[in-house]
Design a protein around this motif. Structure first.
Motif, mmCIF file in Angstrom:
data_model
loop_
_atom_site.group_PDB
_atom_site.id
_atom_site.type_symbol
_atom_site.label_atom_id
_atom_site.label_comp_id
_atom_site.label_asym_id
_atom_site.label_seq_id
_atom_site.Cartn_x
_atom_site.Cartn_y
_atom_site.Cartn_z
ATOM 1 N N ARG A 120 0.797 -1.230 0.000
ATOM 2 C CA ARG A 120 0.000 0.000 0.000
ATOM 3 C C ARG A 120 0.826 1.276 0.000
ATOM 4 N NH1 ARG A 120 -5.312 -1.714 3.142
ATOM 5 N NH2 ARG A 120 -5.855 -3.384 1.708
ATOM 6 N N ASP A 121 0.745 2.067 1.085
ATOM 7 C CA ASP A 121 1.350 3.401 1.096
ATOM 8 C C ASP A 121 2.758 3.437 1.680
ATOM 9 O OD1 ASP A 121 -0.977 4.358 0.015
ATOM 10 O OD2 ASP A 121 -1.862 4.829 1.949
ATOM 11 N N MET A 122 3.440 2.323 1.696
ATOM 12 C CA MET A 122 4.774 2.278 2.283
ATOM 13 C C MET A 122 5.774 3.115 1.484
ATOM 14 S SD MET A 122 4.495 0.608 5.048
ATOM 15 C CE MET A 122 6.131 0.172 5.557
ATOM 16 N N ASP A 123 5.492 3.372 0.208
ATOM 17 C CA ASP A 123 6.442 4.157 -0.576
ATOM 18 C C ASP A 123 6.525 5.595 -0.069
ATOM 19 O OD1 ASP A 123 3.867 4.552 -1.517
ATOM 20 O OD2 ASP A 123 4.453 4.724 -3.617
ATOM 21 N N ASP A 124 5.415 6.145 0.441
ATOM 22 C CA ASP A 124 5.449 7.488 1.042
ATOM 23 C C ASP A 124 6.388 7.510 2.241
ATOM 24 O OD1 ASP A 124 3.588 8.300 -0.800
ATOM 25 O OD2 ASP A 124 1.888 8.161 0.578
ATOM 26 N N TRP A 125 6.268 6.496 3.060
ATOM 27 C CA TRP A 125 7.108 6.366 4.247
ATOM 28 C C TRP A 125 8.582 6.272 3.840
ATOM 29 C CZ3 TRP A 125 10.025 1.925 5.409
ATOM 30 C CH2 TRP A 125 10.617 1.913 6.684
ATOM 31 N N ALA A 126 8.884 5.454 2.831
ATOM 32 C CA ALA A 126 10.265 5.269 2.382
ATOM 33 C C ALA A 126 10.856 6.570 1.846
ATOM 34 C CB ALA A 126 10.326 4.177 1.308
ATOM 35 N N MET A 127 10.057 7.334 1.085
ATOM 36 C CA MET A 127 10.546 8.609 0.530
ATOM 37 C C MET A 127 10.828 9.610 1.642
ATOM 38 S SD MET A 127 8.187 9.064 -2.875
ATOM 39 C CE MET A 127 6.687 9.097 -1.920
ATOM 40 N N HIS A 128 9.926 9.706 2.614
ATOM 41 C CA HIS A 128 10.134 10.625 3.732
ATOM 42 C C HIS A 128 11.374 10.239 4.538
ATOM 43 C CE1 HIS A 128 6.926 13.589 3.924
ATOM 44 N NE2 HIS A 128 6.126 12.676 3.393
ATOM 45 N N MET A 129 11.538 8.946 4.770
ATOM 46 C CA MET A 129 12.699 8.467 5.536
ATOM 47 C C MET A 129 13.996 8.869 4.845
ATOM 48 S SD MET A 129 11.872 6.641 8.311
ATOM 49 C CE MET A 129 12.943 5.266 8.642
ATOM 50 N N ARG A 130 14.091 8.589 3.548
ATOM 51 C CA ARG A 130 15.330 8.891 2.820
ATOM 52 C C ARG A 130 15.565 10.395 2.748
ATOM 53 N NH1 ARG A 130 19.437 6.337 2.652
ATOM 54 N NH2 ARG A 130 18.790 4.591 1.405
ATOM 55 N N PHE A 131 14.512 11.163 2.482
ATOM 56 C CA PHE A 131 14.658 12.616 2.383
ATOM 57 C C PHE A 131 15.160 13.196 3.710
ATOM 58 C CE2 PHE A 131 12.937 16.945 2.790
ATOM 59 C CZ PHE A 131 13.574 17.540 1.703
ATOM 60 N N ALA A 132 14.527 12.809 4.817
ATOM 61 C CA ALA A 132 14.922 13.325 6.136
ATOM 62 C C ALA A 132 16.354 12.920 6.472
ATOM 63 C CB ALA A 132 13.958 12.815 7.204
ATOM 64 N N GLU A 133 16.700 11.699 6.145
ATOM 65 C CA GLU A 133 18.048 11.208 6.419
ATOM 66 C C GLU A 133 19.090 12.028 5.658
ATOM 67 O OE1 GLU A 133 20.185 6.888 6.473
ATOM 68 O OE2 GLU A 133 18.847 7.336 4.806
ATOM 69 N N LEU A 134 18.822 12.304 4.394
ATOM 70 C CA LEU A 134 19.770 13.085 3.587
ATOM 71 C C LEU A 134 19.868 14.527 4.074
ATOM 72 C CD1 LEU A 134 18.925 11.706 0.051
ATOM 73 C CD2 LEU A 134 20.956 11.246 1.417
ATOM 74 N N MET A 135 18.753 15.085 4.501
ATOM 75 C CA MET A 135 18.786 16.454 5.018
ATOM 76 C C MET A 135 19.663 16.537 6.267
ATOM 77 S SD MET A 135 17.041 18.450 2.998
ATOM 78 C CE MET A 135 17.595 17.475 1.603
ATOM 79 N N THR A 136 19.537 15.548 7.162
ATOM 80 C CA THR A 136 20.376 15.576 8.365
ATOM 81 C C THR A 136 21.836 15.334 8.020
ATOM 82 O OG1 THR A 136 19.926 13.252 8.850
ATOM 83 C CG2 THR A 136 18.552 14.868 9.962
ATOM 84 N N LEU A 137 22.112 14.414 7.096
ATOM 85 C CA LEU A 137 23.502 14.148 6.718
ATOM 86 C C LEU A 137 24.152 15.346 6.034
ATOM 87 C CD1 LEU A 137 23.326 10.449 5.489
ATOM 88 C CD2 LEU A 137 24.431 11.309 7.554
ATOM 89 N N LYS A 138 23.358 16.150 5.359
ATOM 90 C CA LYS A 138 23.875 17.357 4.720
ATOM 91 C C LYS A 138 23.855 18.553 5.674
ATOM 92 C CE LYS A 138 24.757 16.760 0.247
ATOM 93 N NZ LYS A 138 26.001 17.193 -0.355
ATOM 94 N N GLY A 139 23.328 18.361 6.887
ATOM 95 C CA GLY A 139 23.292 19.427 7.876
ATOM 96 C C GLY A 139 22.235 20.484 7.592
ATOM 97 N N ILE A 140 21.139 20.090 6.947
ATOM 98 C CA ILE A 140 20.064 21.021 6.581
ATOM 99 C C ILE A 140 18.951 20.926 7.625
ATOM 100 C CG2 ILE A 140 18.324 21.528 4.816
ATOM 101 C CD1 ILE A 140 20.430 20.408 2.777
ATOM 102 N N SER A 141 18.483 22.083 8.086
ATOM 103 C CA SER A 141 17.463 22.126 9.143
ATOM 104 C C SER A 141 16.082 21.736 8.614
ATOM 105 C CB SER A 141 17.402 23.525 9.753
ATOM 106 O OG SER A 141 16.811 24.424 8.832
#
Length: 174
Positions: A120-141
């Protein structure tokens, strides 16, 4: 035990390997399995291209993980422990269409999510997880994350192993 470690260092080498390096190898195996029986038939050349892009992405991702400063790494680890926090990092938009060139510039190309359960909607969860992870790794608030545009390029799903991976590009809005 110490004597055994000195005599057979190769036996204990896998324990010294960083967990994210083991995770990268596992993700590569899962991608190969997904591509083997993808729900949309891919030609040999398409599969080869995806594998090449995935390998390039893993090099970028491992560089981000290894170069992150201790405080960024700590934030990253805290974020992974609290998945609900991931949703606080929201891009301007997740879209199937790329933004116009006048309004945005490329931030990260050929980003792949981690493998996720394709129900079902697990792809939304996966996209949010990856996006948030990359933002933190790049030091973006969290507030600055709203300046980004995520273009979803392809979804790869294998229903027999119930796994999926999404390929996307991330743009910074001007």
């Amino acid at each position: 035990m110490e004597i055994l470690k000195n005599r057979l260092p190769w036996l204990f080498a896998h324990n010294k390997q960083q967990s994210w390096k083991r995770m990268l190898k596992e993700q590569k195996k899962i991608l190969d399995a997904i591509l083997l029986h993808n729900y949309k038939k891919l030609s040999f050349h398409e599969k080869k291209e995806v594998c090449t892009l995935f390998d390039a992405w893993q090099q970028v991702y491992s560089a981000l993980l290894s170069e992150s400063t201790p405080d960024v790494e700590e934030n990253h680890n805290l974020l992974l422990k609290k998945p609900k926090e991931m949703y606080l990092y929201k891009p301007h938009i997740f879209s199937d269409n790329p933004p116009s060139q006048e309004n945005a510039e490329m931030f990260l190309k050929d980003v792949f999510t981690s493998a996720y359960p394709s129900t079902r909607d697990m792809d939304d969860w996966a996209m949010h997880m990856r996006f948030a992870e990359l933002m933190t790794l790049k030091g973006i608030s969290k507030n600055d994350a709203k300046k980004y545009y995520v273009h979803l390029r392809k979804r790869f799903v294998n229903h027999t192993i119930v796994k999926g991976i999404i390929q996307m590009d991330i743009y910074c809005l001007k």
